[in-house]
Design a protein around this motif. Structure first.
Motif, PDB file in Angstrom:
ATOM      1  N   VAL A  57       0.836  -1.202   0.000  1.00 10.41           N
ATOM      2  CA  VAL A  57       0.000   0.000   0.000  1.00 10.41           C
ATOM      3  C   VAL A  57       0.871   1.252   0.000  1.00 10.41           C
ATOM      4  CG1 VAL A  57      -1.610   1.344   1.400  1.00 10.41           C
ATOM      5  CG2 VAL A  57      -2.008  -1.100   1.055  1.00 10.41           C
ATOM      6  N   ARG A  58       1.899   1.260   0.833  1.00 10.91           N
ATOM      7  CA  ARG A  58       2.801   2.415   0.877  1.00 10.91           C
ATOM      8  C   ARG A  58       3.525   2.614  -0.457  1.00 10.91           C
ATOM      9  NH1 ARG A  58       5.393   1.176   6.878  1.00 10.91           N
ATOM     10  NH2 ARG A  58       3.834   2.303   8.113  1.00 10.91           N
ATOM     11  N   ALA A  59       3.891   1.517  -1.114  1.00  8.55           N
ATOM     12  CA  ALA A  59       4.577   1.614  -2.403  1.00  8.55           C
ATOM     13  C   ALA A  59       3.688   2.293  -3.440  1.00  8.55           C
ATOM     14  CB  ALA A  59       4.997   0.225  -2.884  1.00  8.55           C
ATOM     15  N   MET A  60       2.391   1.975  -3.415  1.00  7.48           N
ATOM     16  CA  MET A  60       1.471   2.609  -4.369  1.00  7.48           C
ATOM     17  C   MET A  60       1.209   4.065  -3.989  1.00  7.48           C
ATOM     18  SD  MET A  60       0.899   0.256  -6.599  1.00  7.48           S
ATOM     19  CE  MET A  60       2.615  -0.182  -6.267  1.00  7.48           C
ATOM     20  N   THR A 137       8.654   3.037 -10.973  1.00  5.70           N
ATOM     21  CA  THR A 137       7.935   2.059 -11.786  1.00  5.70           C
ATOM     22  C   THR A 137       6.447   2.380 -11.799  1.00  5.70           C
ATOM     23  OG1 THR A 137       9.574   0.359 -11.248  1.00  5.70           O
ATOM     24  CG2 THR A 137       7.450  -0.403 -12.084  1.00  5.70           C
ATOM     25  N   VAL A 138       5.896   2.725 -10.640  1.00  9.34           N
ATOM     26  CA  VAL A 138       4.482   3.100 -10.558  1.00  9.34           C
ATOM     27  C   VAL A 138       4.202   4.304 -11.459  1.00  9.34           C
ATOM     28  CG1 VAL A 138       2.604   3.764  -9.006  1.00  9.34           C
ATOM     29  CG2 VAL A 138       4.420   2.246  -8.187  1.00  9.34           C
ATOM     30  N   ASP A 139       5.050   5.305 -11.371  1.00 13.65           N
ATOM     31  CA  ASP A 139       4.859   6.521 -12.169  1.00 13.65           C
ATOM     32  C   ASP A 139       4.975   6.244 -13.668  1.00 13.65           C
ATOM     33  OD1 ASP A 139       4.429   8.089  -9.931  1.00 13.65           O
ATOM     34  OD2 ASP A 139       6.517   8.744  -9.781  1.00 13.65           O
ATOM     35  N   ALA A 140       5.877   5.353 -14.054  1.00 13.83           N
ATOM     36  CA  ALA A 140       6.055   5.037 -15.474  1.00 13.83           C
ATOM     37  C   ALA A 140       4.800   4.376 -16.046  1.00 13.83           C
ATOM     38  CB  ALA A 140       7.265   4.126 -15.663  1.00 13.83           C
ATOM     39  N   VAL A 141       4.175   3.512 -15.263  1.00 16.42           N
ATOM     40  CA  VAL A 141       2.943   2.856 -15.716  1.00 16.42           C
ATOM     41  C   VAL A 141       1.829   3.882 -15.886  1.00 16.42           C
ATOM     42  CG1 VAL A 141       1.129   1.223 -15.044  1.00 16.42           C
ATOM     43  CG2 VAL A 141       3.536   0.620 -14.716  1.00 16.42           C
ATOM     44  N   ILE A 142       1.674   4.756 -14.896  1.00 15.42           N
ATOM     45  CA  ILE A 142       0.627   5.775 -14.971  1.00 15.42           C
ATOM     46  C   ILE A 142       0.838   6.687 -16.165  1.00 15.42           C
ATOM     47  CG2 ILE A 142      -0.361   7.781 -13.792  1.00 15.42           C
ATOM     48  CD1 ILE A 142       0.357   6.367 -11.137  1.00 15.42           C
ATOM     49  N   GLU A 143       2.071   7.115 -16.389  1.00  9.58           N
ATOM     50  CA  GLU A 143       2.371   8.031 -17.490  1.00  9.58           C
ATOM     51  C   GLU A 143       2.035   7.393 -18.832  1.00  9.58           C
ATOM     52  OE1 GLU A 143       3.287  11.481 -19.360  1.00  9.58           O
ATOM     53  OE2 GLU A 143       3.031  11.114 -17.214  1.00  9.58           O
ATOM     54  N   ALA A 151      -3.703  -0.317 -21.894  1.00  5.38           N
ATOM     55  CA  ALA A 151      -3.205  -1.232 -20.862  1.00  5.38           C
ATOM     56  C   ALA A 151      -1.687  -1.211 -20.874  1.00  5.38           C
ATOM     57  CB  ALA A 151      -3.715  -2.646 -21.099  1.00  5.38           C
ATOM     58  N   VAL A 152      -1.088  -1.212 -19.676  1.00  7.14           N
ATOM     59  CA  VAL A 152       0.364  -1.101 -19.543  1.00  7.14           C
ATOM     60  C   VAL A 152       0.842  -2.088 -18.487  1.00  7.14           C
ATOM     61  CG1 VAL A 152       2.288   0.438 -18.987  1.00  7.14           C
ATOM     62  CG2 VAL A 152       0.238   1.367 -20.094  1.00  7.14           C
ATOM     63  N   VAL A 153       1.943  -2.786 -18.784  1.00  2.00           N
ATOM     64  CA  VAL A 153       2.531  -3.693 -17.807  1.00  2.00           C
ATOM     65  C   VAL A 153       4.022  -3.393 -17.660  1.00  2.00           C
ATOM     66  CG1 VAL A 153       0.863  -5.532 -18.224  1.00  2.00           C
ATOM     67  CG2 VAL A 153       2.984  -5.501 -19.533  1.00  2.00           C
ATOM     68  N   PRO A 154       4.539  -3.388 -16.431  1.00  2.75           N
ATOM     69  CA  PRO A 154       5.989  -3.324 -16.251  1.00  2.75           C
ATOM     70  C   PRO A 154       6.558  -4.725 -16.390  1.00  2.75           C
ATOM     71  CG  PRO A 154       4.906  -3.278 -14.113  1.00  2.75           C
ATOM     72  CD  PRO A 154       3.813  -3.367 -15.147  1.00  2.75           C
ATOM     73  N   ALA A 155       7.705  -4.850 -16.999  1.00  5.30           N
ATOM     74  CA  ALA A 155       8.264  -6.185 -17.228  1.00  5.30           C
ATOM     75  C   ALA A 155       9.772  -6.114 -17.364  1.00  5.30           C
ATOM     76  CB  ALA A 155       7.658  -6.807 -18.489  1.00  5.30           C
ATOM     77  N   LEU A 156      10.409  -7.279 -17.151  1.00  7.49           N
ATOM     78  CA  LEU A 156      11.862  -7.401 -17.259  1.00  7.49           C
ATOM     79  C   LEU A 156      12.224  -8.455 -18.295  1.00  7.49           C
ATOM     80  CD1 LEU A 156      12.928  -7.452 -13.488  1.00  7.49           C
ATOM     81  CD2 LEU A 156      13.142  -5.543 -15.094  1.00  7.49           C
ATOM     82  N   ARG A 185      12.471 -12.084 -27.120  1.00 10.99           N
ATOM     83  CA  ARG A 185      11.112 -11.591 -27.307  1.00 10.99           C
ATOM     84  C   ARG A 185      10.233 -11.830 -26.079  1.00 10.99           C
ATOM     85  NH1 ARG A 185       9.531 -10.547 -32.522  1.00 10.99           N
ATOM     86  NH2 ARG A 185       7.371 -11.106 -32.019  1.00 10.99           N
ATOM     87  N   LEU A 186      10.809 -12.393 -25.027  1.00  7.48           N
ATOM     88  CA  LEU A 186      10.039 -12.724 -23.833  1.00  7.48           C
ATOM     89  C   LEU A 186      10.311 -11.732 -22.710  1.00  7.48           C
ATOM     90  CD1 LEU A 186      10.566 -16.601 -23.761  1.00  7.48           C
ATOM     91  CD2 LEU A 186       8.645 -15.329 -24.747  1.00  7.48           C
ATOM     92  N   ARG A 187       9.297 -11.510 -21.890  1.00  2.00           N
ATOM     93  CA  ARG A 187       9.418 -10.626 -20.740  1.00  2.00           C
ATOM     94  C   ARG A 187       8.720 -11.263 -19.541  1.00  2.00           C
ATOM     95  NH1 ARG A 187      12.292  -9.004 -23.994  1.00  2.00           N
ATOM     96  NH2 ARG A 187      12.570  -6.888 -24.821  1.00  2.00           N
ATOM     97  N   ALA A 188       9.277 -11.036 -18.360  1.00  2.00           N
ATOM     98  CA  ALA A 188       8.641 -11.450 -17.115  1.00  2.00           C
ATOM     99  C   ALA A 188       7.817 -10.273 -16.601  1.00  2.00           C
ATOM    100  CB  ALA A 188       9.693 -11.858 -16.085  1.00  2.00           C
ATOM    101  N   VAL A 189       6.514 -10.454 -16.533  1.00  2.00           N
ATOM    102  CA  VAL A 189       5.595  -9.357 -16.239  1.00  2.00           C
ATOM    103  C   VAL A 189       5.427  -9.175 -14.732  1.00  2.00           C
ATOM    104  CG1 VAL A 189       3.210  -8.582 -16.487  1.00  2.00           C
ATOM    105  CG2 VAL A 189       4.397  -9.605 -18.426  1.00  2.00           C
ATOM    106  N   GLN A 190       5.346  -7.907 -14.312  1.00  2.00           N
ATOM    107  CA  GLN A 190       5.185  -7.549 -12.906  1.00  2.00           C
ATOM    108  C   GLN A 190       3.896  -6.736 -12.730  1.00  2.00           C
ATOM    109  OE1 GLN A 190       8.913  -5.350 -12.530  1.00  2.00           O
ATOM    110  NE2 GLN A 190       9.963  -7.166 -11.749  1.00  2.00           N
ATOM    111  N   THR A 191       3.737  -6.175 -11.559  1.00  2.00           N
ATOM    112  CA  THR A 191       2.670  -5.209 -11.307  1.00  2.00           C
ATOM    113  C   THR A 191       3.301  -4.018 -10.582  1.00  2.00           C
ATOM    114  OG1 THR A 191       2.011  -6.039  -9.104  1.00  2.00           O
ATOM    115  CG2 THR A 191       0.995  -7.087 -11.035  1.00  2.00           C
ATOM    116  N   PRO A 192       2.626  -2.844 -10.582  1.00  2.00           N
ATOM    117  CA  PRO A 192       1.244  -2.624 -10.953  1.00  2.00           C
ATOM    118  C   PRO A 192       1.040  -2.588 -12.470  1.00  2.00           C
ATOM    119  CG  PRO A 192       2.256  -0.533 -10.381  1.00  2.00           C
ATOM    120  CD  PRO A 192       3.267  -1.601 -10.067  1.00  2.00           C
ATOM    121  N   GLN A 193      -0.087  -3.144 -12.897  1.00  2.00           N
ATOM    122  CA  GLN A 193      -0.506  -3.019 -14.279  1.00  2.00           C
ATOM    123  C   GLN A 193      -1.517  -1.875 -14.349  1.00  2.00           C
ATOM    124  OE1 GLN A 193      -1.884  -6.836 -15.680  1.00  2.00           O
ATOM    125  NE2 GLN A 193       0.119  -7.798 -15.377  1.00  2.00           N
TER     126      GLN A 193
END
Length: 259
Positions: A57-60, A137-143, A151-156, A185-193
């Protein structure tokens, strides 16, 4: 000759600036987390003395763009989760809401969506078991959603080669390799989405398949999903070893931040 004068450019009424859509986060936290073993639900397990859910919660809420966090609690545990949030220091600029969840993650996210006030146009969905996501990372998804992505996903990128296999009929038996996907071509998907709100609502109203993340529901609608860079500290705490790693990350942060 007409007596009516035309308004000059200086007399024109300026257009009102476009309103930036407000952002809310839905955190489904109703799961039991069986892979961490018996005990409290995964989201309530302590990490450095504080429940993982509070870290998440604090991270968000660390993002100044986030003005509401909706925590979807176990169906019989909404009161406990509400008391938990009240007992910990959280940013005053952010509102917090707790609602009871459902039997599945999808149902819980839908219940969180249903609880959002109408003036929120961007929705993030975040795993409570990813407690250490950096605010960048949170800000990048929102932007990326603000710039028009539905739809946006953070991934590595993946560090390991991946094999597609034919699952064994009996657990533990050798499994034949079917293919080796191209790792680049593969990515490991994280959140927040992140999602445009109407798109996510439509996805939950349309897709009934059991899915592992909300972005795949948007994919099934035929809409575009984009990837932004994730972060190595946004890993999911699933196994006991992950708790050890998370504690190490927090220890390093305390050392670097001087407290």
């Amino acid at each position: 000759m007409s007596d009516v004068s035309r308004p000059s450019a200086a007399d024109a009424v300026p257009e009102a600036p476009a309103m930036t859509p407000r952002t809310a986060v839905v955190i489904p936290a109703a799961g039991r987390g069986v892979r961490l073993g018996p005990g409290a639900p995964k989201a309530l397990r302590a990490l450095n003395g504080t429940p993982m859910l509070i870290h998440a919660v604090r991270a968000m809420a660390a993002s100044r763009a986030v003005s509401l966090v909706v925590v979807v609690a176990p169906p019989d545990g909404a009161g406990e989760v509400k008391s938990l949030l009240d007992a910990h220091a959280l940013p005053e600029r952010t509102d917090f809401l707790v609602v009871p969840g459902g039997e599945s993650r999808q149902e819980s996210v839908k219940l969180g969506l249903d609880a959002l006030p109408p003036d929120y146009g961007i929705v993030l969905v975040h795993d409570a078991a990813r407690p250490l996501v950096p605010v960048d990372t949170v800000d990048a998804v929102i932007e990326a959603v603000r710039e028009g992505a539905p739809a946006v996903v953070p991934a590595l990128p993946l560090a390991d080669t991946v094999k597609e296999v034919e699952p064994a009929a009996v657990a533990g038996e050798p499994e034949p390799v079917v293919a080796t996907p191209e790792r680049g071509r593969l990515r490991a998907v994280q959140t927040p989405q992140g999602f445009e709100r109407a798109t996510l609502i439509r996805a939950h109203e349309t897709v009934t398949d059991d899915v592992t993340d909300d972005a795949s529901m948007v994919e099934q609608l035929g809409l575009r999903v984009v990837v932004v860079p994730g972060h190595e500290e946004a890993f999911k705490v699933t196994r006991p070893l992950d708790l050890v790693l998370a504690e190490a990350v927090l220890a390093r942060r305390r050392l670097n931040d001087g407290f």
